[in-house]
Design an enzyme around this catalytic site. Structure first.
Site: not given
Length: 255
Positions: A69, A96, A159, A163
């Site tokens: 985790d 990833n 999000y 990124k």
């Protein structure tokens, strides 16, 4: 198993986080096709990651699965330690693992914001920090970002911010780890196809097909090949870069 079109990574070991998903599994397959031994990380999808690992081994590759985790710093360190111990080395880390929930900014809670950053950015920070400690000069770290790091979509403010943070984290890490001979880059994929996507989001898939100069969705293998390149000696003087893999959609004028 070895694909002669890819740079050779024979004798190398790569760790791919989030390898139970479509994109992570595709990245792992490309590393195996380049000749690398692959450690596939999974959290809840251990069975899916094991299916990929079994397929790679059946094809003559070398692969194993480690669960962790990555929201926990100690788990990130344990994952890297296990990956290094497996074959006595670690040459490449591909960060990833991440999440992509859709949430309007107006109704988003601070808890939801923090959960996104923890899953997508802090996990990459912890895994990168741990991996560099066991890598030899020539090692490589690749952060999987997104074209949303440069151009956000509605409902993706948290999000897109995560990124964008990964792109800049790669640049900062490249600056600091270059003296150790470790290269750090990011890859920003566009829309990657998956089974059922056209049925789940037909209008989005159609818009993408019209907008992309190469007129198709991305494939996990497209992103995997970019990661293999950045991990290889062919990219030996590339660090702190963001490689956009989007079929050219970012080149389309927005006016």
């Amino acid at each position: 198993m070895r694909d002669p079109q890819l740079p050779s990574l024979e004798g190398k070991v790569a760790l791919v986080t989030g390898a139970s998903g479509v994109l992570g599994g595709g990245i792992a397959r490309r590393f195996a096709a380049a000749g690398a031994a692959v450690v596939l990380h999974a959290h809840r999808g251990a069975d899916q990651a094991q299916e990929v690992a079994d397929a790679l081994k059946a094809a003559g590759g070398d692969a194993t699965v480690v669960t962790a985790d990555l929201r926990e710093e100690y788990a990130c360190r344990r994952l890297v330690e296990a990956a290094h111990a497996w074959r006595g080395r670690l040459d490449t880390l591909v960060n990833n693992a991440g999440v992509q929930p859709v949430r309007e900014l107006a109704g988003m809670t601070a808890k939801e914001w923090r959960e996104m950053q923890e899953a997508n950015v802090t996990s990459a920070f912890s895994c990168t920090q741990a991996a560099v400690e066991v890598m030899e000069p020539g090692g490589s770290v690749v952060q999987i970002a997104s074209i949303e790091a440069h151009q956000p979509a509605a409902g993706h403010a948290h999000y897109a911010a995560s990124k964008a943070a990964l792109v800049m984290f790669a640049r900062g890490a490249a600056l600091e780890y270059g003296a150790r001979g470790i290269r750090v880059n990011s890859v920003s994929p566009g829309l990657i196809g998956r089974p059922g996507l056209a049925e789940d989001w037909p209008e989005g898939v159609e818009r993408w097909g019209r907008a992309a100069p190469l007129a198709r969705l991305g494939r996990p293998e497209d992103v995997g090949a970019a990661c293999v390149f950045l991990a290889s000696e062919a990219a030996g003087w590339i660090t702190g870069a963001d490689l956009v893999v989007d079929g050219g959609v970012s080149a389309r004028p927005t006016w």
